[in-house]
Design an enzyme around this catalytic site. Structure first.
Site, PDB file in Angstrom:
ATOM      1  N   LYS A  85       0.854  -1.191   0.000  1.00 22.88           N
ATOM      2  CA  LYS A  85       0.000   0.000   0.000  1.00 22.88           C
ATOM      3  C   LYS A  85       0.889   1.241   0.000  1.00 22.88           C
ATOM      4  O   LYS A  85       1.765   1.391   0.854  1.00 22.88           O
ATOM      5  CB  LYS A  85      -0.830  -0.035   1.273  1.00 22.88           C
ATOM      6  CG  LYS A  85      -2.234   0.457   1.123  1.00 22.88           C
ATOM      7  CD  LYS A  85      -2.979   0.157   2.404  1.00 22.88           C
ATOM      8  CE  LYS A  85      -4.285   0.858   2.442  1.00 22.88           C
ATOM      9  NZ  LYS A  85      -4.892   0.782   3.761  1.00 22.88           N
TER      10      LYS A  85
HETATM   11  C1  E4P Z   1      -8.211   1.627   3.789  1.00 19.55           C
HETATM   12  O1  E4P Z   1      -7.396   0.972   3.205  1.00 19.55           O
HETATM   13  C2  E4P Z   1      -7.954   2.388   5.022  1.00 19.55           C
HETATM   14  O2  E4P Z   1      -7.198   1.585   5.884  1.00 19.55           O
HETATM   15  C3  E4P Z   1      -9.200   2.752   5.778  1.00 19.55           C
HETATM   16  O3  E4P Z   1     -10.360   2.404   5.069  1.00 19.55           O
HETATM   17  C4  E4P Z   1      -9.195   4.108   6.372  1.00 19.55           C
HETATM   18  O4  E4P Z   1     -10.421   4.326   7.029  1.00 19.55           O
HETATM   19  P1  E4P Z   1     -10.656   5.518   8.062  1.00 19.55           P
HETATM   20  O5  E4P Z   1     -10.911   6.764   7.291  1.00 19.55           O
HETATM   21  O6  E4P Z   1     -11.888   5.096   8.831  1.00 19.55           O
HETATM   22  O7  E4P Z   1      -9.430   5.602   8.913  1.00 19.55           O
END
Ligand code: E4P
Length: 224
Positions: A85
């Site tokens: 990522k």
């Molecule tokens: C996705 O890959 C992220 O880890 C995640 O959805 C972030 O979500 P949040 O905005 O609730 O922290």
């Protein structure tokens, strides 16, 4: 649409794996930090051993494209199902482009616009993660961005898959499915909310009650 779980909590991952509805996991530095697990590599490896699908693990070195590439190669070596990522920045795009040429699968994250997603597709990212909830929080229509990305990817047959991320409630998931997202990555709490419905509980209680009455009537008839 596939369902991924957005967590680094082993118990949640184990429980969700037993349900048979989770096809992958996404993590991020905040989620891993929340679990207070010191060894990032060990956490990712354990997750990858529980869920056979794609496991997104984020790079932490974001200074330069070269640094991201180095980190990404290391993260990708932890398990065959790890997807790296990388936040969408100029350095992130340059790194993702080099990694795609090496066959390393990437998930370009912190995506907040269709233009960022277009660039993610151009560099050959395997996945792009538009953050729906954070866009909504900032007064934008997060799901409209997902719909735009899906439309653009479809029109040009880009193979990059769209992960609707930052999902906050079950209706986000329904909207993501209607918008044509390939995947929704949901927190464990939202997964539970997707399963549960008060009318299902009422229905079960009523069936049990009726069944008890019939059984009691049959038993007293048999006793005559
Ligand atoms: C996705 O890959 C992220 O880890 C995640 O959805 C972030 O979500 P949040 O905005 O609730 O922290």
């Amino acid at each position: 649409m596939l369902i991924f779980l957005d967590t680094a909590n082993m118990e949640e991952i184990r429980q969700a794996a037993r349900l048979g509805v989770v096809s992958g996991i996404t993590t991020n530095p905040s989620l891993v930090a929340k679990e207070r697990a010191g060894d990032y590599r060990a956490v990712v490896r354990e997750i990858a051993s529980i869920i056979p699908g794609p496991i997104s693990a984020e790079v932490l070195n974001l200074e330069t494209a070269q640094g991201i590439v180095r980190d990404a190669r290391e993260v990708a070596s932890w398990a065959p199902n790890v997807v790296v990522k990388i936040p969408i920045t100029a350095a992130g795009l340059e790194a993702a482009s080099a990694l795609a040429r090496e066959g390393v699968r990437t998930n370009l994250t912190l995506c907040f616009s269709a233009n960022q997603a277009l660039l993610a597709a151009r560099v050959g990212a395997a996945y792009v993660s538009p953050f729906v909830g954070r866009l909504d929080d900032a007064g934008h229509d997060g799901m409209a961005v997902v719909a735009d990305i899906v439309e653009i990817y479809k029109r040009y047959s880009f193979p990059t898959q769209v992960i609707a991320a930052s999902i906050r409630h079950p209706m986000h998931c329904v909207a993501a499915a209607k918008a044509g997202a390939d995947i929704s990555t949901v927190p464990y709490k939202v997964l539970r909310q997707m399963i549960e419905h008060p009318l299902t509980d009422v229905g079960i209680a009523r069936f049990a009650q009726d069944w008890e009455q019939v059984s009691a009537a049959l038993a007293s008839r048999a006793a005559l």
